[in-house]
Design a protein around this motif. Structure first.
Motif, short mmCIF file in Angstrom:
data_model
loop_
_atom_site.label_atom_id
_atom_site.label_comp_id
_atom_site.label_asym_id
_atom_site.label_seq_id
_atom_site.Cartn_x
_atom_site.Cartn_y
_atom_site.Cartn_z
N ASN A 129 -5.97 -8.10 4.50
CA ASN A 129 -6.26 -6.83 5.19
C ASN A 129 -7.45 -6.94 6.14
OD1 ASN A 129 -4.23 -5.84 3.54
ND2 ASN A 129 -5.67 -5.09 2.00
N THR A 130 -7.46 -7.99 6.95
CA THR A 130 -8.56 -8.22 7.88
C THR A 130 -8.27 -7.56 9.22
OG1 THR A 130 -9.04 -10.34 6.82
CG2 THR A 130 -9.98 -9.97 9.00
N VAL A 131 -9.23 -6.78 9.70
CA VAL A 131 -9.13 -6.13 11.00
C VAL A 131 -10.30 -6.61 11.85
CG1 VAL A 131 -9.08 -3.95 12.27
CG2 VAL A 131 -8.00 -4.11 10.02
N PHE A 132 -10.02 -6.95 13.10
CA PHE A 132 -11.05 -7.44 14.02
C PHE A 132 -11.46 -6.32 14.98
CE2 PHE A 132 -8.70 -11.04 12.53
CZ PHE A 132 -9.65 -12.03 12.34
N TRP A 133 -12.78 -6.22 15.19
CA TRP A 133 -13.33 -5.31 16.20
C TRP A 133 -14.00 -6.16 17.28
CZ3 TRP A 133 -14.33 0.15 16.62
CH2 TRP A 133 -13.79 0.93 15.59
N SER A 134 -13.78 -5.80 18.53
CA SER A 134 -14.54 -6.42 19.61
C SER A 134 -15.23 -5.32 20.40
CB SER A 134 -13.62 -7.23 20.52
OG SER A 134 -14.39 -7.94 21.47
N ARG A 135 -16.51 -5.52 20.65
CA ARG A 135 -17.30 -4.49 21.34
C ARG A 135 -17.77 -5.05 22.68
NH1 ARG A 135 -19.03 -0.16 18.32
NH2 ARG A 135 -20.92 0.05 19.56
N ILE A 136 -17.45 -4.32 23.73
CA ILE A 136 -17.82 -4.76 25.08
C ILE A 136 -18.56 -3.63 25.79
CG2 ILE A 136 -15.87 -6.34 25.31
CD1 ILE A 136 -14.36 -4.18 26.80
N LEU A 137 -19.43 -3.96 26.72
CA LEU A 137 -19.61 -5.18 27.45
C LEU A 137 -20.53 -6.16 26.69
CD1 LEU A 137 -20.22 -3.39 30.85
CD2 LEU A 137 -18.11 -4.55 30.18
N PRO A 138 -20.57 -7.48 27.07
CA PRO A 138 -19.80 -8.13 28.12
C PRO A 138 -18.33 -8.27 27.73
CG PRO A 138 -20.99 -9.77 26.89
CD PRO A 138 -21.44 -8.44 26.36
N THR A 139 -17.47 -8.33 28.73
CA THR A 139 -16.04 -8.33 28.48
C THR A 139 -15.57 -9.60 27.78
OG1 THR A 139 -15.85 -7.08 30.52
CG2 THR A 139 -13.81 -7.85 29.55
N PHE A 140 -16.28 -10.72 27.96
CA PHE A 140 -15.81 -11.94 27.32
C PHE A 140 -15.92 -11.88 25.79
CE2 PHE A 140 -20.23 -13.13 28.40
CZ PHE A 140 -20.69 -13.66 27.20
N SER A 141 -16.55 -10.81 25.26
CA SER A 141 -16.53 -10.60 23.81
C SER A 141 -15.11 -10.42 23.28
CB SER A 141 -17.37 -9.37 23.44
OG SER A 141 -18.75 -9.61 23.59
N ILE A 142 -14.19 -9.98 24.16
CA ILE A 142 -12.80 -9.79 23.76
C ILE A 142 -12.06 -11.11 23.59
CG2 ILE A 142 -10.57 -8.77 24.41
CD1 ILE A 142 -12.00 -6.89 26.25
#
Length: 440
Positions: A129-142
């Protein structure tokens, strides 16, 4: 398949996190992560200097990553040093060799590769049940999350604090092209304001019902402004943050000069705490308010101690930021401080400050700012006004509390996980999207 609440593992992939990255974005990300870590029992972070280790196939341990630290250090070295010069040579060769866009760099390439390996390793572990969050900026965090998704589908959420800059006549910028890869892959997106969510959904064809609002997080403060506060000496008007030329306009400067000619100026002390500035900004402040106290290069704890003793916080809006929620506004609200907003009518800041009980003044209305400065001085010297303000502020302070931020994050994470399982055919029923997360 039903998954119990708060039974997820959450992996945050966010390059900018304070204190390693000393920026407003870094502070906002750090606050949110710290709030979540208090309420969630299995949380990991991949940032400019952090990586993850999995213990016994089910527990996440956050570790300092010395390789990432060294890479970041080299990328920031002055070009007149040997290592700084050497890095720039390798960077130039890499950009040409891999035909990268001008926005990319050797550091970004290596950071993305290292973090992609961690994300993919986690996706292949027994961590359920792993969920990933990406927070931007910077966009390359995605990119680490997208790269891993391209090898193995994973549930992920994107948080966007600011719209993307685009100076092109036609087509999308580098940041926009990266973001557009999430449209058919992410389970949902979060934003700090409803106006920004609607704008981004319309511009990039996102499903509006999967765009949620989570205000910037701020830790609960130990010292809250008290209506019974006894003012010793002058009233302290404090500004903290970056000096934006688009916010510190000529019209704002004229209004400050007008206020300096009033009787009330003698009862006020201006304090500016600048995180990003140049000679122009220092001279601008000194010219408009000659007796202003200016602080630079202060650590975050010192800043919070100064603002906690303020009588009024100044929050200043740019005309291009009217759909955004400023982190410094939420910081002032978390301390319960009276606020004077320098903004524009019906901006996000204007609406939040009014709901909170503060006072808005408008850059595009002549005499409004100087008049409001005078009004604020009168109000702060009134025990009745201070008492009414402290009563009115409660509702907004509750909305940005640690409890509400964590609750929103966990519920949206749960929705993303359930929707992913439905998409993968592991659940028969599409989950219902939460409808309560639309403030401010």
């Amino acid at each position: 398949m039903y998954v119990t609440k708060n039974n997820q593992s959450i992996i945050v992939c966010s390059h900018d996190v304070y204190p390693h990255i000393r920026s407003s974005e870094g502070i906002v990300n750090r606050n949110w992560f710290d709030v979540l870590s208090e309420k969630h029992n299995n949380l990991g972070l991949l940032s400019s200097d952090k990586s993850i280790k999995i213990i016994d196939n089910n527990r996440l341990i956050i570790l300092d990553n010395n390789v990432l630290k060294a890479l970041y250090y080299w990328s920031k070295l002055p070009k007149n040093t040997f290592l700084g010069f050497l890095y720039r040579i390798f960077n130039r060769i890499s950009v040409k060799l891999f035909a990268l866009s001008k926005e990319s760099s050797l550091y970004q390439i290596l950071w993305v590769k290292i973090q992609t390996d961690y994300v993919f390793r986690i996706s292949n572990s027994n961590l359920e049940n792993t969920v990933f969050w990406s927070r931007i900026l910077p966009t390359f965090s995605i990119l680490p999350v997208i790269n891993a998704w391209n090898r193995k589908r994973i549930p992920f959420i994107i948080n966007i604090n600011d719209p993307f800059q685009n100076n092109l006549k036609n087509g999308y910028s580098y940041d926009e092209k990266v973001f557009l890869e999430t449209v058919d892959k992410a389970q949902c997106w979060t934003f700090p304001s409803k106006r920004l969510a609607i704008f981004m959904a319309k511009k990039y064809n996102l499903e509006v019902n999967r765009c949620f609002v989570i205000p910037h997080a701020m830790r609960n403060q130990y010292k809250i402004y008290d209506s019974e506060k006894v003012v010793k000496g002058k009233l302290k008007f404090v500004y903290s943050g970056t000096f934006y030329k688009s916010a510190f306009t000529d019209s704002f400067g004229i209004e400050l000069v007008k206020f300096s000619l009033s009787e009330e100026i003698n009862r006020v002390e201006f304090i500016f705490i600048l995180s990003q500035y140049d000679n122009f900004s220092l001279n601008w402040i000194k010219k408009k308010i000659p007796n202003a106290i200016i602080h630079t290069k202060l650590d975050r704890d010192t800043v919070l101690k100064i603002t906690a003793d303020a009588d009024c916080m100044l929050v200043i809006d740019s005309i291009i930021h009217q759909d955004l929620l400023k982190g410094k506004l939420i910081e002032a609200i978390s301390q319960g401080l009276p606020i004077l907003a320098i903004t524009y009518p019906n901006s996000v800041m204007d609406n939040v400050v009014k709901e909170y009980g503060g006072i808005s003044s408008y850059q595009n209305i002549e005499n409004d700012i100087s008049d409001k400065f005078i009004n604020v001085v009168t109000n702060l010297e009134s025990g009745i006004w201070r008492s009414d303000f402290c009563e009115k502020r409660r509702e907004v302070m509750t909305k940005i509390s640690e409890e509400n931020i964590a609750k929103a994050t966990i519920e949206i994470t749960q929705y993303a996980l359930e929707r992913f399982l439905w998409e993968e055919g592991k659940s028969q029923r599409e989950p219902i999207a939460p409808i309560t997360y639309n403030w401010p």
